[in-house]
Design a protein around this motif. Structure first.
Motif, short mmCIF file in Angstrom:
data_model
loop_
_atom_site.label_atom_id
_atom_site.label_comp_id
_atom_site.label_asym_id
_atom_site.label_seq_id
_atom_site.Cartn_x
_atom_site.Cartn_y
_atom_site.Cartn_z
N GLU A 56 -42.31 -37.80 42.02
CA GLU A 56 -41.00 -38.03 42.84
C GLU A 56 -41.29 -38.12 44.32
OE1 GLU A 56 -36.64 -36.02 43.36
OE2 GLU A 56 -38.02 -35.16 41.85
N LYS A 57 -42.27 -37.23 45.05
CA LYS A 57 -42.55 -37.22 46.50
C LYS A 57 -43.32 -38.74 46.51
CE LYS A 57 -45.46 -34.87 49.67
NZ LYS A 57 -46.39 -33.87 49.76
N ILE A 58 -44.24 -39.05 45.63
CA ILE A 58 -44.84 -40.49 46.09
C ILE A 58 -43.85 -41.46 45.94
CG2 ILE A 58 -46.34 -41.95 45.02
CD1 ILE A 58 -48.15 -39.73 44.02
N PHE A 59 -42.92 -41.28 45.06
CA PHE A 59 -41.96 -42.55 45.05
C PHE A 59 -41.11 -42.57 46.28
CE2 PHE A 59 -37.44 -43.78 44.17
CZ PHE A 59 -37.64 -44.95 43.58
N HIS A 60 -40.49 -41.34 46.78
CA HIS A 60 -39.66 -41.57 47.84
C HIS A 60 -40.38 -41.75 48.99
CE1 HIS A 60 -35.94 -40.04 45.94
NE2 HIS A 60 -36.83 -38.85 45.21
N GLY A 61 -41.69 -41.32 49.06
CA GLY A 61 -42.53 -41.94 50.55
C GLY A 61 -42.88 -43.23 50.31
N LEU A 62 -43.03 -43.81 49.25
CA LEU A 62 -43.13 -45.33 49.05
C LEU A 62 -41.98 -46.14 49.52
CD1 LEU A 62 -45.18 -45.65 45.94
CD2 LEU A 62 -45.83 -46.27 48.21
N THR A 63 -40.86 -45.61 49.09
CA THR A 63 -39.61 -46.37 49.22
C THR A 63 -38.95 -46.18 50.61
OG1 THR A 63 -38.26 -44.28 48.72
CG2 THR A 63 -38.55 -46.17 46.98
N LYS A 64 -39.55 -45.44 51.42
CA LYS A 64 -39.23 -45.07 52.89
C LYS A 64 -40.37 -45.96 53.46
CE LYS A 64 -36.11 -41.97 52.63
NZ LYS A 64 -34.58 -42.44 52.94
N GLU A 65 -41.57 -46.16 53.07
CA GLU A 65 -42.52 -46.94 54.00
C GLU A 65 -42.32 -48.34 53.49
OE1 GLU A 65 -47.35 -46.90 53.50
OE2 GLU A 65 -46.25 -45.08 52.91
N LEU A 66 -42.04 -48.85 52.45
CA LEU A 66 -41.80 -50.29 51.97
C LEU A 66 -40.69 -50.90 52.84
CD1 LEU A 66 -43.23 -50.13 48.53
CD2 LEU A 66 -44.47 -50.92 50.44
N ASP A 123 -51.70 -45.71 47.48
CA ASP A 123 -52.31 -46.86 47.67
C ASP A 123 -52.44 -48.04 46.77
OD1 ASP A 123 -52.95 -45.59 49.88
OD2 ASP A 123 -54.90 -44.66 49.38
N GLN A 124 -52.30 -47.76 45.54
CA GLN A 124 -52.35 -48.93 44.23
C GLN A 124 -50.84 -49.41 44.58
OE1 GLN A 124 -53.33 -46.13 41.07
NE2 GLN A 124 -55.47 -47.24 40.98
N VAL A 125 -49.92 -48.82 44.64
CA VAL A 125 -48.63 -49.25 45.00
C VAL A 125 -48.24 -50.19 45.97
CG1 VAL A 125 -45.92 -48.83 44.87
CG2 VAL A 125 -47.46 -47.47 43.40
N ILE A 126 -48.99 -49.69 47.24
CA ILE A 126 -48.92 -50.47 48.44
C ILE A 126 -49.87 -51.73 48.12
CG2 ILE A 126 -49.79 -50.47 50.57
CD1 ILE A 126 -47.50 -48.73 50.55
N ASP A 127 -50.83 -51.69 47.53
CA ASP A 127 -51.67 -52.81 47.34
C ASP A 127 -50.98 -53.79 46.43
OD1 ASP A 127 -53.70 -51.83 48.73
OD2 ASP A 127 -54.92 -51.03 47.13
#
Length: 136
Positions: A17-27, A63-67
């Motif tokens: 959940e933490k990874i998901f929320h971080g990614l949705t704020k970063e993308l 990093d894999q999701v960002i890539d």
């Protein structure tokens, strides 16, 4: 209204959940251009949130999701894109533009001040006449 309030996602762990929320704020939402996918109501942002959720649920790292997203949308999808040869001008361009502008202003001011110190022949003759009248 925040789009994430409508979306409901269930995670296997608080870390996911933490990874998901971080990614949705970063993308960044490619359609909205100035909103992250967490705050955007655009359909594309919703699709990206869903894809991010799927990738996190599959166990992909941050990093894999960002890539994955960069491979499909380019570095524009990141709010903080890395410095690369392709983006170096975008990072340094504004600074170079400001420095160039100051150099142009400095040269104009220097050139103008040196011109102001010099009198042309008509002005010099007029000044001599005024000085002669003052002395009399």
């Amino acid at each position: 209204m925040n789009a994430t309030a409508i979306d409901t996602f269930e995670f296997e762990s608080p870390e996911q959940e933490k990874i998901f929320h971080g990614l949705t704020k970063e993308l960044r939402c490619p359609k909205c251009q100035n909103q992250n996918i967490s705050d955007s109501n655009a359909e594309l942002a919703k699709d990206l949130r869903n894809k991010t959720y799927e990738l996190v649920k599959e166990g992909k790292t941050h990093d894999q999701v960002i890539d994955y997203m960069v491979a499909r949308f380019g570095n524009f999808v990141r709010y903080d894109p890395p410095i690369t040869p392709a983006t170096i001008f975008l990072w340094l361009g504004p600074l170079l533009f400001i420095v160039f502008g100051f150099l142009v202003l400095y040269r104009q001011a220097k050139h103008k001040s040196s011109k102001d110190d010099e009198l042309d022949s008509d002005e010099e003759a007029r000044l001599k006449d005024i000085l002669k009248q003052e002395i009399k």
